[in-house]
Scaffold this active site. Structure first.
Site, mmCIF file in Angstrom:
data_model
loop_
_atom_site.group_PDB
_atom_site.id
_atom_site.type_symbol
_atom_site.label_atom_id
_atom_site.label_comp_id
_atom_site.label_asym_id
_atom_site.label_seq_id
_atom_site.Cartn_x
_atom_site.Cartn_y
_atom_site.Cartn_z
ATOM 1 N N LYS A 81 8.187 -9.530 -1.840
ATOM 2 C CA LYS A 81 9.128 -9.137 -0.611
ATOM 3 C C LYS A 81 9.157 -7.526 -0.871
ATOM 4 O O LYS A 81 9.548 -7.233 -2.157
ATOM 5 C CB LYS A 81 10.117 -9.739 -0.440
ATOM 6 C CG LYS A 81 10.999 -9.731 0.772
ATOM 7 C CD LYS A 81 11.910 -10.451 0.812
ATOM 8 C CE LYS A 81 13.122 -10.525 2.088
ATOM 9 N NZ LYS A 81 14.210 -11.066 2.102
ATOM 10 N N SER A 105 17.859 -16.498 3.936
ATOM 11 C CA SER A 105 16.750 -15.730 3.928
ATOM 12 C C SER A 105 15.501 -16.220 3.238
ATOM 13 O O SER A 105 14.392 -15.863 3.490
ATOM 14 C CB SER A 105 16.828 -14.368 3.595
ATOM 15 O OG SER A 105 17.669 -13.655 4.484
ATOM 16 N N SER A 121 15.396 -13.306 6.244
ATOM 17 C CA SER A 121 14.624 -11.937 6.191
ATOM 18 C C SER A 121 13.152 -11.888 5.269
ATOM 19 O O SER A 121 12.512 -10.999 5.484
ATOM 20 C CB SER A 121 15.433 -10.872 5.432
ATOM 21 O OG SER A 121 15.807 -11.323 4.130
#
Length: 479
Positions: A82, A181, A157
């Site tokens: 990420k 997330s 997220s």
């Protein structure tokens, strides 16, 4: 299996081949890269292509193995990272235009641990601005789409991570979780994850200029999103390796001691006044029945007050965000994220000042109640969300949208405030008017017992199956 189909393998199946020498790391990585180039244009899950670096590393792994070097537990496994975590030499943008040139001077602990285990990073996945939405879109890299269709948000997220791994782009996807997330993208895409407990996975970004707030430190964790529960058992022992840069990491083994007798599971459908959708109800029944068949002792009983704990925790986090992060959001965020935060502060009125210190102190009260409850019930089976996953940009639709996206997700952020592990696994594939989509449930576990949550997730998966196969049939060969 042909070379072009290697990307379909789970990490568990892949490492059985790469570590034995039946498959080269280069071929494993090449197949995932080809899948990324095929599927990603329609998804925008991976926003930085690291194909060249990945193939160079895979060849180095093959050369080392040929020279007699031992192989790591994740030898040749393609992974994604990420964009809010440091990967040396690459920007840690966090979805923010103003941060696009913040180049990481070193790897974050989770990246180092993955690479030390033999994993190969093939790309970087998308996140919303400041990694603070349950959906994934930003002005720097644009919107990420859900491989099930554009009627469902990919979650956030870690939305790029969830979309990528379920589309077959990498066998493992790194993500993190301060209020859901890891679990939101798992639920959105039909993946499996476990939010580790407090102190389980070492964390730090060498690029950061200041330390994070105390609640952010205690609520945020690093983890993985996978296509199968077995892949969590394979990979998490490598993730939890100690790193001296995280002084609060707890060096506990992955597998704890077995429980005496059948494991008792507290089962609840309580949604605190939010309507429980029939498809979620059916998913919970399936999960309960599966665990009973697997030998668990499931009892319908309410755990300590999840609603009060979750709302208090998120309001306290919003107080910390208001104090420490709001100026950055105002200065560097888009109008979209600024507006969303305005509604966050309405949905979760920030606790500040003396009351914030009092609620941070009260966190131990909530954690103690759960610790005592979990002496009898080591696992808690509950909804993750009370309804099927929401549409893209639902959180931009004012108070009603934010309430549906986050307001009702108390089972999610309560676990962050408590510091407890929680797995999220699909228990049903729903056919809804807008299209098919998976329905995930949550399994919370005692502190340090992520392994028990993953075992329960594996039992549910054994009945329901992995969601990747029906998804790939739906996506078709053209992705």
């Amino acid at each position: 299996m042909t070379h072009t189909d290697i990307w379909r393998l789970t990490a568990t199946d892949l490492t059985a081949l790469t570590r034995s020498g039946k498959l080269s790391a280069e071929d494993a990585v090449q197949s995932s890269i080809e899948r990324m180039h095929q599927a990603n244009p329609n998804l925008n899950a991976v926003v930085e292509d690291l194909s060249s670096e990945a193939l160079e590393r895979a060849r180095a792994l093959d050369k080392a193995r040929a020279q007699g070097a031992s192989t790591g537990p994740l030898h040749g496994v393609p992974v994604t990272i990420k964009i809010n975590v440091d990967l040396k030499g690459h920007a840690t943008s966090n979805g923010v235009v103003a941060l696009k040139d913040v180049i990481a001077p070193d790897d974050a602990p989770i990246v180092r641990n993955l690479q030390n285990a033999g994993a190969v990073v093939i790309g970087r996945t998308n996140t919303p601005e400041f990694s603070f939405r349950a959906d994934t879109d930003n002005p720097l890299h644009g919107r990420t789409h859900n491989p099930w269709g554009r009627h469902i948000s990919p979650g956030g997220s870690s939305g790029g991570a969830g979309s990528a791994v379920m589309a077959g782009i990498g066998a493992l996807a790194h993500g993190n979780d301060i209020g859901g997330s890891l679990r939101f993208p798992a639920a959105a895409n039909g993946a499996v994850t476990v939010k580790p407990g407090l102190g389980r996975v070492p964390a730090w970004n060498p690029s950061q200029k200041v330390e994070r707030g105390l609640l952010a430190q205690s609520m945020s964790v690093q983890g993985l999103i996978t296509r199968s529960a077995a892949d969590l058992h394979l990979s998490m022992p490598s993730l939890i390796a100690a790193d001296p840069r995280d002084p609060f990491h707890v060096p506990m083994p992955w597998h704890g001691a077995p429980c005496d007798g059948p494991i008792k599971v507290a089962f609840t459908k309580d949604t605190f006044g939010y309507a429980l959708h029939p498809e979620v109800d059916k998913a919970l029944d399936t999960a309960r029945d599966t665990l009973i068949d697997a030998g668990y002792q499931v009892q319908e009983v309410s755990p300590p007050d999840v609603f009060e704990c979750g709302r208090t925790g998120y309001r306290a986090l919003m107080g910390e965000v208001l104090t420490l992060l709001k100026n950055d959001i105002e200065a560097a965020g888009s109008q979209t994220i600024r507006s969303i935060f305005d509604v966050y502060f309405q949905e979760f009125p920030p606790i500040t000042g003396t009351e914030l210190l009092q609620m941070m102190a009260k966190r131990s009260h909530y954690a103690r109640e759960w610790s005592l409850f979990m002496q009898d019930y080591p696992l808690v089976l509950s909804p993750f969300l009370p309804q099927p996953f929401f549409k893209p940009d639902r959180d931009t639709e004012g108070a009603e949208g934010v309430h549906e996206v986050l307001g009702c997700a108390v089972y999610s952020y309560a676990m962050n405030f408590l510091g407890l592990p929680a797995a999220c696994v699909p228990a049903r594939l729903a056919e809804l008017p807008q299209g098919s989509q998976p329905i995930n449930i949550q399994i919370a576990a005692r502190q340090w017992r992520e392994d028990m949550a993953v075992d329960a997730a594996a039992a549910i998966e054994s009945r329901v199956g992995q969601m990747c196969e029906p998804l790939w049939q739906k996506m078709g060969t053209s992705a």
